[in-house]
Scaffold this motif. Structure first.
Motif, PDB file in Angstrom:
ATOM      1  N   THR A 117      -9.177   1.481   3.401  1.00 27.61           N
ATOM      2  CA  THR A 117      -8.300   0.325   3.267  1.00 27.61           C
ATOM      3  C   THR A 117      -8.527  -0.726   4.346  1.00 27.61           C
ATOM      4  O   THR A 117      -8.421  -1.918   4.077  1.00 27.61           O
ATOM      5  CB  THR A 117      -6.830   0.797   3.278  1.00 27.61           C
ATOM      6  N   ALA A 171      -4.961   5.969   3.112  1.00 29.49           N
ATOM      7  CA  ALA A 171      -5.482   4.668   3.551  1.00 29.49           C
ATOM      8  C   ALA A 171      -6.884   4.823   4.133  1.00 29.49           C
ATOM      9  O   ALA A 171      -7.771   4.000   3.882  1.00 29.49           O
ATOM     10  CB  ALA A 171      -4.547   4.041   4.580  1.00 29.49           C
ATOM     11  N   GLU A 206     -11.593   0.431  -8.227  1.00 31.08           N
ATOM     12  CA  GLU A 206     -12.104   0.393  -6.863  1.00 31.08           C
ATOM     13  C   GLU A 206     -13.457  -0.321  -6.737  1.00 31.08           C
ATOM     14  O   GLU A 206     -13.671  -1.059  -5.777  1.00 31.08           O
ATOM     15  CB  GLU A 206     -12.188   1.808  -6.285  1.00 31.08           C
ATOM     16  N   PHE A 258       0.825  -1.207   0.000  1.00 29.94           N
ATOM     17  CA  PHE A 258       0.000   0.000   0.000  1.00 29.94           C
ATOM     18  C   PHE A 258       0.862   1.261   0.000  1.00 29.94           C
ATOM     19  O   PHE A 258       0.630   2.181  -0.789  1.00 29.94           O
ATOM     20  CB  PHE A 258      -0.943   0.027   1.200  1.00 29.94           C
ATOM     21  N   THR A 289      -8.529  -4.764   3.419  1.00 25.33           N
ATOM     22  CA  THR A 289      -7.186  -5.333   3.519  1.00 25.33           C
ATOM     23  C   THR A 289      -6.836  -5.491   4.992  1.00 25.33           C
ATOM     24  O   THR A 289      -7.594  -5.087   5.864  1.00 25.33           O
ATOM     25  CB  THR A 289      -6.109  -4.408   2.891  1.00 25.33           C
ATOM     26  N   ASP A 293      -9.355   5.657   1.258  1.00 25.83           N
ATOM     27  CA  ASP A 293      -9.641   4.462   0.454  1.00 25.83           C
ATOM     28  C   ASP A 293     -10.384   3.393   1.249  1.00 25.83           C
ATOM     29  O   ASP A 293     -10.688   2.341   0.709  1.00 25.83           O
ATOM     30  CB  ASP A 293      -8.334   3.838  -0.063  1.00 25.83           C
TER      31      ASP A 293
END
Length: 198
Positions: free
Chosen positions: A32, A27, A149, A7, A36, A30
């Motif tokens: 994240t 992050a 995305e 990342f 993740t 997004d």
């Protein structure tokens, strides 16, 4: 840790030199953490380690206003090679992490049917709540999603829906087993009356 490296290197490759807080904000922007195992707070230590390894370099420090002085990082040529290797490995690797629930089921012989069913039903509800929240976030964020995305969100949704389906099948199985166990004593008694072995 590999995900965090991927990342951070990806953010620097796409966005150019950034300080750790900007990468952390990326992050969070997004979302994240939803899809993740990257924890935004861990990115600072990842950047320090990658600096020591020569994957990123410090290009300057800056201070604007009251925040503390911030270190600005840039990806190096070695870092770009590492980014390519990490990305290519992630695209080739299928990783289904073991779920502790499977081990818990293996060790649940001492639980009664009602107790196990209640535990699985509560877990199923948690998955359903997570799916609903994810669908809500996807619907709200969809106009702002770019590039690939939407595929990332769709992948997460597919996995959550599969998990929900598995819980439903397990609950059906537990319900069927409980019914079978409830009927079995009568069947044994009937067999005994007929003189058949139980």
């Amino acid at each position: 840790m590999t995900s965090s490296r991927l990342f951070a290197l990806g953010a620097l490759a796409r966005g150019g030199p950034m300080h750790g807080y900007q990468i952390r904000q990326a992050a969070q922007l997004d979302r994240t953490e939803l899809w993740t195992d990257v924890k935004p707070g861990s990115l600072y230590s990842v950047l320090r380690r990658m600096t020591e390894e020569g994957l990123v370099e410090v290009v300057r420090t800056e201070k604007v206003g009251n925040p503390p002085e911030r270190t600005v990082y840039a990806i190096t040529d070695r870092g770009r090679q590492e980014l390519t290797a990490l990305r290519d490995s992630a695209l080739r690797t299928v990783r289904l992490l073991p779920d502790p629930v499977d081990l818990a089921l293996q060790c649940s012989a001492d639980l009664g049917d009602a107790e196990l069913t209640a535990a699985v039903a509560a877990r199923r509800q948690a998955v359903a709540d997570r799916l609903a929240a994810f669908e809500e976030q996807y619907a709200a964020g969809r106009p702002d999603l770019v590039g690939r995305e939407p595929w990332i969100f769709e992948h997460c949704l597919a996995r959550l829906r599969a998990e929900l389906s598995w819980h439903d099948a397990l609950l059906d199985g537990l319900s069927g087993a409980a019914k079978h166990d409830a009927v079995q004593p009568d069947a044994v008694a009937t067999d005994a009356v007929k003189g058949e072995p139980s």
